[in-house]
Design an enzyme around this catalytic site. Structure first.
Site, PDB file in Angstrom:
ATOM      1  N   GLN A 209     -15.412  13.537  -3.766  1.00 21.31           N
ATOM      2  CA  GLN A 209     -15.171  12.852  -2.506  1.00 21.31           C
ATOM      3  C   GLN A 209     -14.019  13.475  -1.730  1.00 21.31           C
ATOM      4  O   GLN A 209     -13.778  13.102  -0.590  1.00 21.31           O
ATOM      5  CB  GLN A 209     -14.806  11.384  -2.761  1.00 21.31           C
ATOM      6  CG  GLN A 209     -15.854  10.523  -3.383  1.00 21.31           C
ATOM      7  CD  GLN A 209     -15.310   9.164  -3.743  1.00 21.31           C
ATOM      8  OE1 GLN A 209     -15.191   8.843  -4.912  1.00 21.31           O
ATOM      9  NE2 GLN A 209     -14.982   8.334  -2.768  1.00 21.31           N
ATOM     10  N   PHE A 240     -18.361   6.064  -5.459  1.00 23.75           N
ATOM     11  CA  PHE A 240     -17.733   4.735  -5.514  1.00 23.75           C
ATOM     12  C   PHE A 240     -16.234   4.789  -5.796  1.00 23.75           C
ATOM     13  O   PHE A 240     -15.657   3.826  -6.289  1.00 23.75           O
ATOM     14  CB  PHE A 240     -18.427   3.845  -6.556  1.00 23.75           C
ATOM     15  CG  PHE A 240     -19.917   3.805  -6.425  1.00 23.75           C
ATOM     16  CD1 PHE A 240     -20.512   3.288  -5.287  1.00 23.75           C
ATOM     17  CD2 PHE A 240     -20.728   4.304  -7.425  1.00 23.75           C
ATOM     18  CE1 PHE A 240     -21.895   3.268  -5.151  1.00 23.75           C
ATOM     19  CE2 PHE A 240     -22.114   4.292  -7.307  1.00 23.75           C
ATOM     20  CZ  PHE A 240     -22.694   3.771  -6.167  1.00 23.75           C
ATOM     21  N   ARG A 322      -2.719  -2.183  -2.345  1.00 26.16           N
ATOM     22  CA  ARG A 322      -3.798  -2.828  -1.592  1.00 26.16           C
ATOM     23  C   ARG A 322      -4.150  -4.182  -2.199  1.00 26.16           C
ATOM     24  O   ARG A 322      -4.518  -5.108  -1.474  1.00 26.16           O
ATOM     25  CB  ARG A 322      -5.026  -1.919  -1.524  1.00 26.16           C
ATOM     26  CG  ARG A 322      -6.107  -2.429  -0.585  1.00 26.16           C
ATOM     27  CD  ARG A 322      -7.249  -1.449  -0.434  1.00 26.16           C
ATOM     28  NE  ARG A 322      -6.979  -0.396   0.510  1.00 26.16           N
ATOM     29  CZ  ARG A 322      -7.391  -0.392   1.781  1.00 26.16           C
ATOM     30  NH1 ARG A 322      -8.072  -1.425   2.256  1.00 26.16           N
ATOM     31  NH2 ARG A 322      -7.120   0.623   2.574  1.00 26.16           N
ATOM     32  N   ARG A 354     -14.531   1.301  -5.343  1.00 31.46           N
ATOM     33  CA  ARG A 354     -14.937   0.616  -4.111  1.00 31.46           C
ATOM     34  C   ARG A 354     -14.129  -0.673  -3.890  1.00 31.46           C
ATOM     35  O   ARG A 354     -14.224  -1.633  -4.642  1.00 31.46           O
ATOM     36  CB  ARG A 354     -16.425   0.291  -4.214  1.00 31.46           C
ATOM     37  CG  ARG A 354     -17.102  -0.083  -2.924  1.00 31.46           C
ATOM     38  CD  ARG A 354     -18.587  -0.237  -3.173  1.00 31.46           C
ATOM     39  NE  ARG A 354     -19.355  -0.289  -1.933  1.00 31.46           N
ATOM     40  CZ  ARG A 354     -20.681  -0.239  -1.877  1.00 31.46           C
ATOM     41  NH1 ARG A 354     -21.378  -0.121  -3.007  1.00 31.46           N
ATOM     42  NH2 ARG A 354     -21.317  -0.290  -0.734  1.00 31.46           N
ATOM     43  N   PHE A 356     -10.755  -0.535  -3.829  1.00 33.57           N
ATOM     44  CA  PHE A 356      -9.436   0.081  -4.054  1.00 33.57           C
ATOM     45  C   PHE A 356      -8.329  -0.936  -4.268  1.00 33.57           C
ATOM     46  O   PHE A 356      -7.282  -0.901  -3.639  1.00 33.57           O
ATOM     47  CB  PHE A 356      -9.118   0.968  -2.845  1.00 33.57           C
ATOM     48  CG  PHE A 356      -8.148   2.082  -3.131  1.00 33.57           C
ATOM     49  CD1 PHE A 356      -8.558   3.236  -3.769  1.00 33.57           C
ATOM     50  CD2 PHE A 356      -6.826   1.984  -2.745  1.00 33.57           C
ATOM     51  CE1 PHE A 356      -7.670   4.277  -4.017  1.00 33.57           C
ATOM     52  CE2 PHE A 356      -5.919   3.018  -2.995  1.00 33.57           C
ATOM     53  CZ  PHE A 356      -6.345   4.162  -3.636  1.00 33.57           C
ATOM     54  N   THR A 454      -4.037   3.075   3.287  1.00 30.44           N
ATOM     55  CA  THR A 454      -2.687   2.533   3.352  1.00 30.44           C
ATOM     56  C   THR A 454      -1.647   3.653   3.431  1.00 30.44           C
ATOM     57  O   THR A 454      -0.545   3.431   3.927  1.00 30.44           O
ATOM     58  CB  THR A 454      -2.397   1.641   2.135  1.00 30.44           C
ATOM     59  OG1 THR A 454      -2.738   2.344   0.934  1.00 30.44           O
ATOM     60  CG2 THR A 454      -3.226   0.365   2.204  1.00 30.44           C
ATOM     61  N   ALA A 523     -11.803   4.575   1.454  1.00 27.45           N
ATOM     62  CA  ALA A 523     -11.180   3.528   2.279  1.00 27.45           C
ATOM     63  C   ALA A 523     -12.108   3.036   3.387  1.00 27.45           C
ATOM     64  O   ALA A 523     -11.643   2.534   4.407  1.00 27.45           O
ATOM     65  CB  ALA A 523      -9.859   4.017   2.876  1.00 27.45           C
ATOM     66  N   GLU A 725     -16.929  -0.680   1.823  1.00 27.18           N
ATOM     67  CA  GLU A 725     -16.289  -1.492   0.790  1.00 27.18           C
ATOM     68  C   GLU A 725     -16.389  -3.005   1.003  1.00 27.18           C
ATOM     69  O   GLU A 725     -16.583  -3.745   0.032  1.00 27.18           O
ATOM     70  CB  GLU A 725     -14.816  -1.093   0.677  1.00 27.18           C
ATOM     71  CG  GLU A 725     -14.604   0.303   0.140  1.00 27.18           C
ATOM     72  CD  GLU A 725     -13.151   0.734   0.241  1.00 27.18           C
ATOM     73  OE1 GLU A 725     -12.548   0.966  -0.808  1.00 27.18           O
ATOM     74  OE2 GLU A 725     -12.631   0.814   1.370  1.00 27.18           O
TER      75      GLU A 725
END
Length: 781
Positions: A209, A240, A322, A354, A356, A454, A523, A725
């Site tokens: 990813q 994911f 998060r 997924r 996070f 974030t 994200a 997500e």
């Protein structure tokens, strides 16, 4: 039954239409190429990784003489063979490529065998003689807390005075909650193919990813600049979050071998190795104290969150951050204290998944809401609605971000009405009274999920667009296609900018040589970022063509319009291909890069105060379940979902993401159980021992809808909202419906409340029986 929003963009193009995935025919016919399908050149070699069988210990001796002498073996690599930095840590440098003095989890790489075939490499692994001085291992969260074992410092976030408010609250409760992890179980295991080039550089096909991070890790491992390493990926067979940070390990090992031997090298994990060697969703333990009034409104909340991070930091810092940001879900928290411990254990390092960390934080507050409702003897939905963020009041989060786009109260009211929630709740109560063996439950839970990385600097993207002289368009951007339809959506955006059909746009493989310095496709920001970047590139080219054509045909620039495969210049109409040919002939540049950086976002990572998210995505689900009180088995009978995708770019793809995310969340909360033995060995390491949801787990009755007329208030691409997500958290409704059923089985009042509180996640049949007290009574717990 499925209902979708079909809002088209103002230009009447292809965005907003339900269009099939661009690779759908390749997927269903088996012709889609993944990294494992790339034809290898003559003389290509294969790699297998030797793993630690000990959770924690000192590596005293690694005798590989028999491995080197095994048939087909060309080379054996250890930490001493890494020419550059022996590290692939995503944030901290605490993840060695090969262990060299200590081992810290079962499955940690000790060495790699490079052989003429995969079979030869794997057979040679067994000949290694490894001497490890075994040390005590910390394997679970509570033990890590007791021993103050952390991979990162503890973080605190406070607003108001929770302690004083707790003391003044009319009602108080305290409790604990355990929340399990989750295996990514992508269909394609980790793969890397390293191809040496004639100038000494490398091209690596990686199932990742995050191509830029793989590029940097490989370059550091080889001790070369980044421009000597190119990373390519056409598509992933699922990710994911599991292919955000950890594929860099496998790419680095393949690259070290290829660089050393000057030959193509392929590394492909089998399923058992992939599940043993790669991280999972973080499991959490939470302790809470909550103060509230007679109506169920939260007055004070004190929460301890502790996650199992594994042996290294990986992405545990931002994941746990998060979780803290999302502890509010849809609820205003005035006096709140959150303490977050990032626990070090001698297990594989957990990583992105997924949501996070958001799902874990949201589950904790939903458990608190559920406990309040049971203490007061009222419908949990009423308590949820009582605590919703307001509009113009009670609208600032505990991290001081104003909730400016709040639609949750209206969305939930709509869903409660359309799903006939109140009447069904009453009917279920009557059914439970008449049935002693099968008990049913229903729950409605909301979702508010912040969209953006974030880490602010990741919120950027680049794209490259070429218009050829025949009018065809080639698009490249920094996002990864993982099956989620990102390429389809970005191609829709570019097609609309040029007024072309989607068939005129071709997307090439993601490539660090074409678009540099990309952020991970994570994200939920893939379309937001890459769609805007591709739009910017297309608009630059379109503007150049407008300037040229306006001059050539003596027209105002504003009169040059691109629509339905043509360019209109006043009264003159040209096929787009002819306009492109004329522009090329006149030496107009028909290639451009585009760039986008998300506006408005900022926050101080030390104080955790600011605006970490560009906007929020909302949704809600009503789930109805039934449990067998003799076996603990349960079924999802019906789900009603109303989800906010803004002005959907592609309702067909977005509905698919909502349905898939929801069912993946159901798996996490009901059947996917990770289990390590006392020696730290993962025993649920294959499809035979790890249960993911199947098609038979989808409910017979499902009403899944996108919220209509819900344009994003922020200036996203065509006012769409992220949809990767947020839908996963809709599955919280299933868990809480199971709690309702458990409570009904035990009885009303305190007994039912205690039984519901005993149900932890995942709510497997064993967990349901344990909550009912059946396992305890039988001495089987």
């Amino acid at each position: 039954m499925m209902s979708t929003s079909r809002v088209e963009n103002p230009a009447g193009g292809v965005s907003g239409k339900a269009i099939r995935h661009e690779s759908a025919p390749l997927h269903v016919t088996g012709r889609a190429h993944y990294a494992d399908d790339i034809p290898l050149p003559a003389g290509a070699l294969h790699v297998a990784i030797g793993q630690s069988e000990v959770a924690h210990g000192r590596l005293r001796e690694l005798d590989l003489s028999l491995v080197r002498a095994a048939p087909g073996v060309v080379a054996v690599l250890t930490a001493a063979d890494v020419p550059g930095e022996n590290n692939y840590g995503a944030v901290l440098k605490d993840d060695p490529i090969f262990a060299f003095d200590a081992v810290q989890h079962v499955g940690q790489p000790l060495f790699a065998v490079v052989a003429t075939s995969m079979d030869a490499a794997r057979r040679a692994l067994r000949l290694a003689r490894v001497d490890i001085d075994v040390l005590p291992a910390i394997l679970d969260i509570r033990e890590a807390l007791a021993r103050e074992s952390f991979v990162l410092p503890t973080v605190r976030l406070e607003r108001g005075d929770a302690e004083v408010a707790l003391g003044a609250a009319p009602f108080c409760l305290e409790g604990s909650f355990s929340l399990g992890g989750q295996e990514h179980f992508y269909l394609e295991a980790n793969v890397a193919v390293a191809l040496p080039q004639d100038d000494g550089s490398l091209v690596i096909h990686s199932s990742t990813q995050n191509p830029t991070e793989v590029q940097h890790v490989v370059a550091h491992a080889l001790g070369v600049p980044a421009h000597e390493v190119g990373i390519q990926c056409r598509r992933l067979g699922g990710a994911f979050g599991g292919k955000e940070s950890q594929p860099a390990l496998f790419a680095a090992i393949a690259a070290i071998a290829a660089r050393r031997l000057g030959r193509a090298v392929k590394l492909r994990l089998d399923r058992d190795a992939d599940m043993t060697m790669t991280g999972k969703r973080h499991d959490f333990e939470a302790d809470y104290r909550v103060g509230f009034d007679a109506g169920g409104r939260i007055l004070a909340l004190d929460v301890m969150l502790a996650s199992r991070c594994g042996y290294s930091a990986d992405l545990s810092g931002p994941v746990n951050d998060r979780a803290m940001f999302h502890l509010d879900n849809c609820y205003f928290l005035d006096n709140v204290r959150i303490v977050s411990h990032r626990c070090k254990t001698h297990t594989v390092s957990n990583t992105a998944f997924r949501g996070f960390g958001g799902p874990q934080g949201m589950m904790v507050i939903e458990v608190v809401i559920d406990a309040i409702a049971r203490r007061l003897g009222c419908d949990p939905l009423a308590v949820r609605q009582r605590n919703f963020y307001g509009i113009g009041t009670r609208d600032v989060t505990h991290y001081q971000m104003r909730v400016e786009d709040n639609i949750i109260a209206d969305l939930v009211s709509r869903l409660a009405l359309s799903s006939d929630y109140q009447a069904r709740r009453a009917a279920i109560a009557r059914s439970n009274a008449a049935s002693s063996l099968v008990k049913r439950g229903i729950a409605l839970t909301p979702v508010k999920f912040g969209i953006s990385f974030t880490a602010t600097h990741f919120n950027q993207a680049g794209a490259l667009v070429h218009v050829y002289a025949d009018g065809s368009v080639l698009l490249n951007h920094g996002g990864l296609e993982m099956g989620q339809g990102l390429h389809t959506k970005v191609a829709q955006v570019v097609a609309d900018e040029f007024g072309l059909p989607l068939s005129a746009i071709r997307i090439s493989a993601t490539d660090t040589a074409k678009v540099p310095n990309t952020a991970a496709t994570a994200a939920s920001s893939g379309t937001d970022l890459n769609g805007k970047a591709a739009q910017a590139a297309a608009r630059i080219i379109r503007g150049r063509m407008q300037d040229f054509l306006a001059g050539k045909y003596a027209a105002d620039r504003a009169a040059v319009r691109f629509t339905q495969g043509e360019v209109h210049i006043g009264e003159t109409h040209l096929p787009f291909a002819e306009a492109a040919r004329q522009s090329w002939f006149a030496r107009v540049s028909l290639s451009s890069t585009g760039f986008y950086a998300t506006p408005k976002i900022h926050y101080d990572p030390k104080s955790m105060i600011g605006r970490p998210f560009y906007y929020f995505a909302y949704g809600a689900a009503v789930s109805e379940v039934a449990i067998d009180t003799l076996t603990g088995e349960h079924r999802l009978l019906r789900v009603d979902i109303l989800h906010d995708a803004g002005r959907s770019l592609n309702p067909a793809i977005d509905i698919g993401q909502v349905e898939g995310g929801f069912l993946q969340g159901v798996g996490w909360l009901t059947c996917e159980e990770l289990w390590w033995d006392r020696e730290g060995r993962l025993k649920t390491h294959a499809p035979s021992t790890y249960k993911i949801p199947a098609v038979s787990d989808w409910p017979e009755v499902a009403h899944v809808k996108l919220l209509e007329r819900a344009d994003n208030r922020e200036d996203t691409i065509f006012r769409a909202k992220a949809v990767g997500e947020p839908p996963l958290m809709l599955a919280m409704s299933v868990f809480h419906a199971l709690r309702e059923a458990v409570s009904a089985a035990v009885g009303d009042g305190e007994a039912g409340a205690r039984a519901a509180a005993r149900l932890m996640a995942p709510a497997t049949p064993e967990a349901v029986l344990r909550a009912l007290g059946a396992l305890d009574g039988a001495g089987l717990s």
